[in-house]
Design a protein around this motif. Structure first.
Motif, PDB file in Angstrom:
ATOM      1  N   PHE A   1       0.838  -1.197   0.000  1.00 34.47           N
ATOM      2  CA  PHE A   1       0.000   0.000   0.000  1.00 34.47           C
ATOM      3  C   PHE A   1       0.875   1.251   0.000  1.00 34.47           C
ATOM      4  N   ALA A   2       0.559   2.190  -0.882  1.00 41.00           N
ATOM      5  CA  ALA A   2       1.347   3.408  -0.990  1.00 41.00           C
ATOM      6  C   ALA A   2       1.126   4.336   0.199  1.00 41.00           C
TER       7      ALA A   2
ATOM      8  N   PHE B   1      -4.350   0.066  -7.832  1.00 44.85           N
ATOM      9  CA  PHE B   1      -5.311  -0.619  -6.971  1.00 44.85           C
ATOM     10  C   PHE B   1      -4.563  -1.697  -6.190  1.00 44.85           C
ATOM     11  N   ALA B   2      -4.781  -1.745  -4.872  1.00 47.75           N
ATOM     12  CA  ALA B   2      -4.113  -2.740  -4.034  1.00 47.75           C
ATOM     13  C   ALA B   2      -5.113  -3.297  -3.026  1.00 47.75           C
ATOM     14  N   ALA B   3      -4.988  -4.594  -2.766  1.00 47.82           N
ATOM     15  CA  ALA B   3      -5.847  -5.243  -1.781  1.00 47.82           C
ATOM     16  C   ALA B   3      -5.072  -6.378  -1.126  1.00 47.82           C
ATOM     17  N   GLY B   4      -5.328  -6.585   0.162  1.00 49.44           N
ATOM     18  CA  GLY B   4      -4.619  -7.653   0.847  1.00 49.44           C
ATOM     19  C   GLY B   4      -5.198  -7.940   2.217  1.00 49.44           C
ATOM     20  N   TRP B   5      -4.667  -8.975   2.838  1.00 45.28           N
ATOM     21  CA  TRP B   5      -5.049  -9.357   4.193  1.00 45.28           C
ATOM     22  C   TRP B   5      -3.948  -8.915   5.154  1.00 45.28           C
TER      23      TRP B   5
ATOM     24  N   SER C   1      -7.267  -7.653  12.498  1.00 42.92           N
ATOM     25  CA  SER C   1      -6.997  -8.350  11.248  1.00 42.92           C
ATOM     26  C   SER C   1      -8.146  -8.126  10.289  1.00 42.92           C
ATOM     27  N   GLY C   2      -7.859  -8.262   9.000  1.00 42.58           N
ATOM     28  CA  GLY C   2      -8.915  -8.107   8.011  1.00 42.58           C
ATOM     29  C   GLY C   2      -8.393  -7.641   6.668  1.00 42.58           C
ATOM     30  N   ILE C   3      -9.324  -7.428   5.767  1.00 37.05           N
ATOM     31  CA  ILE C   3      -9.013  -7.011   4.402  1.00 37.05           C
ATOM     32  C   ILE C   3      -8.821  -5.501   4.353  1.00 37.05           C
ATOM     33  N   VAL C   4      -7.816  -5.068   3.595  1.00 40.20           N
ATOM     34  CA  VAL C   4      -7.569  -3.645   3.351  1.00 40.20           C
ATOM     35  C   VAL C   4      -7.535  -3.424   1.836  1.00 40.20           C
ATOM     36  N   ILE C   5      -8.203  -2.370   1.392  1.00 36.44           N
ATOM     37  CA  ILE C   5      -8.246  -2.021  -0.025  1.00 36.44           C
ATOM     38  C   ILE C   5      -7.825  -0.563  -0.181  1.00 36.44           C
ATOM     39  N   GLU C   6      -6.915  -0.296  -1.117  1.00 36.95           N
ATOM     40  CA  GLU C   6      -6.450   1.067  -1.357  1.00 36.95           C
ATOM     41  C   GLU C   6      -6.539   1.399  -2.842  1.00 36.95           C
ATOM     42  N   ILE C   7      -7.133   2.547  -3.138  1.00 34.85           N
ATOM     43  CA  ILE C   7      -7.222   3.052  -4.510  1.00 34.85           C
ATOM     44  C   ILE C   7      -6.471   4.369  -4.568  1.00 34.85           C
ATOM     45  N   THR C   8      -5.510   4.455  -5.454  1.00 40.11           N
ATOM     46  CA  THR C   8      -4.668   5.660  -5.575  1.00 40.11           C
ATOM     47  C   THR C   8      -4.758   6.204  -6.994  1.00 40.11           C
ATOM     48  N   ARG C   9      -4.890   7.512  -7.098  1.00 38.39           N
ATOM     49  CA  ARG C   9      -4.895   8.165  -8.396  1.00 38.39           C
ATOM     50  C   ARG C   9      -3.907   9.325  -8.387  1.00 38.39           C
ATOM     51  N   SER C  10      -3.091   9.414  -9.420  1.00 41.13           N
ATOM     52  CA  SER C  10      -2.121  10.496  -9.559  1.00 41.13           C
ATOM     53  C   SER C  10      -2.302  11.159 -10.908  1.00 41.13           C
ATOM     54  N   LEU C  11      -2.295  12.496 -10.889  1.00 41.44           N
ATOM     55  CA  LEU C  11      -2.465  13.272 -12.126  1.00 41.44           C
ATOM     56  C   LEU C  11      -1.399  14.332 -12.251  1.00 41.44           C
TER      57      LEU C  11
END
Length: 393
Positions: A158-159, A357-361, A383-393
């Motif tokens: 994750f960034a 896009f990143a996802a993991g446990w 503990s659990g799932i983590v989801i990260e969405i990153t956008r760069s312009l």
């Protein structure tokens, strides 16, 4: 309030407005660069379901007749982080029989009667001028210290919501930090030599670490456990970036040392000089990447146990535009009497330069390190799932 937060988070991660652009205001003259990046982090099973980050940057530069470049850089950032651990530092609950504990000068972790409740925060994170030429680069203004700028470590899943050095922490329990950020965005002077055979050296001086930042806040006053003031901070660092000609392997490494004095009027004997050192490295092969980092600090604490240490190792294997990443991290803070072990495993996908896009446990086990403490009184595990969405312009 919840709808307002979700609205801000949507804008944070997905707003397409301020597209990055390079504009020559005057041919052969001043170049202007505008950039935007944002991130949305979702953790369905965590204390904080959704967190967000946004950054807008502006830089101006001009090339002199001598070939040296002069310029100015500024960035404005916004974050919605865990309300009790906004900016990494924070107060963990008091433990019966152990009492409260003032925060460490480096880690910013403490024990006290009450936690913070921070909301959406804004900060002018950088605002400095620079000159870069044949004799190296000099910077003056609000900027990261040379120790942070020269930091190297392993690949990350994750960034922003990292297992180590997190900008956003949905659980509020991550205590591992190896990026050697002692002074945050405080005004400082930095000098870095030219890179020779892949090696570069640098130094920073910060008279007073008195500016509050989003990811490092040395001027913070924690509820019931205020932090000491940091003054006259010196940092020295080395950075190596070199590709081996025969194998094509890219090696990166960094090492840094910092020292600063502290001031704590409420308890003049509780703190002394804060000394910190760190090292990190990575190797990039054709089929995988691997690396790690380590940091150790006396936290400025005197007359009682107070050392802080943290480590992280990771590896990544690419499959086209998808990358599998595994990470391990740990930390121990003697002042706050905390110990932590954590790991995560997941996938990151970068379809183009603008999206990631990143996802993991993830599992984080942060507990009190007080000997003989009953299991029920420990901090516990998330503990659990983590989801990260990153956008760069």
């Amino acid at each position: 309030m919840l709808n307002a937060r979700l609205f801000c988070l949507a804008l944070t991660a997905l707003a397409p407005a301020a597209a990055a652009q390079d504009v020559w205001d005057d041919p052969g003259g001043v170049e202007t660069d505008v950039s935007f990046s944002g991130a949305l982090v979702v953790a369905p099973e965590a204390d904080e379901f959704a967190l967000g980050f946004a950054k807008a940057g502006l830089s101006l530069n001009y090339v002199l007749m001598s070939g040296a470049e002069i310029g100015a850089v500024a960035s404005l950032e916004a974050q919605l982080d865990h309300p009790a651990r906004a900016g990494f530092s924070g107060v963990f609950s008091s433990v019966a029989g152990a009492g409260d504990a003032p925060g460490g000068a480096f880690s910013g972790l403490a024990r006290g009667p009450a936690a913070e409740d921070a909301d959406l925060r804004f900060s002018l994170e950088t605002a400095f001028i620079y000159i870069d030429g044949g004799y190296g680069e000099a910077r003056l203004g609000a900027d990261d210290g040379i120790s942070t700028r020269f930091f190297e470590g392993g690949p990350v899943l994750f960034a922003h919501a990292g297992l180590v050095n997190p900008a956003l922490d949905h659980s509020g329990e991550v205590i591992a930090r190896t990026d050697h950020d002692l002074t945050g965005p405080a005004a400082k002077f930095s000098y870095a030599t030219p890179r020779i055979l892949g090696l570069r050296a640098g130094v920073s001086y910060t008279p007073e670490a008195d500016r509050r930042g989003l990811d490092r806040d040395p001027a913070r006053s924690l509820p019931g456990a205020p932090l000491p003031e940091i003054e006259n901070a010196f940092e020295v660092a080395l950075n190596l970036s070199r590709r081996l000609p025969q194998s094509g392997v890219r090696l990166r490494a960094g090492a840094a040392y910092s020292q600063a004095s502290t001031r704590y009027p409420a308890g003049p004997t509780l703190y002394g000089d804060v000394e910190t050192w760190s090292a990190g490295a990575s190797a990039e092969f054709s089929q995988f990447r691997i690396g790690g980092s380590y940091l150790e600090s006396n936290n400025g604490v005197s007359g009682r146990p107070g050392d802080y240490s943290a480590w992280a190792v990771s590896a990544a294997v690419p499959f086209g535009k998808i990358e599998a990443v595994a990470e391990l991290a740990g930390a121990e803070d003697d002042a706050a009497r905390l110990t932590s072990d954590s790991w995560q495993l997941g996938l990151a996908w970068s379809p183009d330069d603008a999206w990631r896009f990143a996802a993991g446990w993830r599992e984080v086990d942060t507990e009190s390190s007080i000997p003989g403490l009953p299991l029920a009184a420990r901090e516990g595990r998330s503990s659990g799932i983590v989801i990260e969405i990153t956008r760069s312009l």
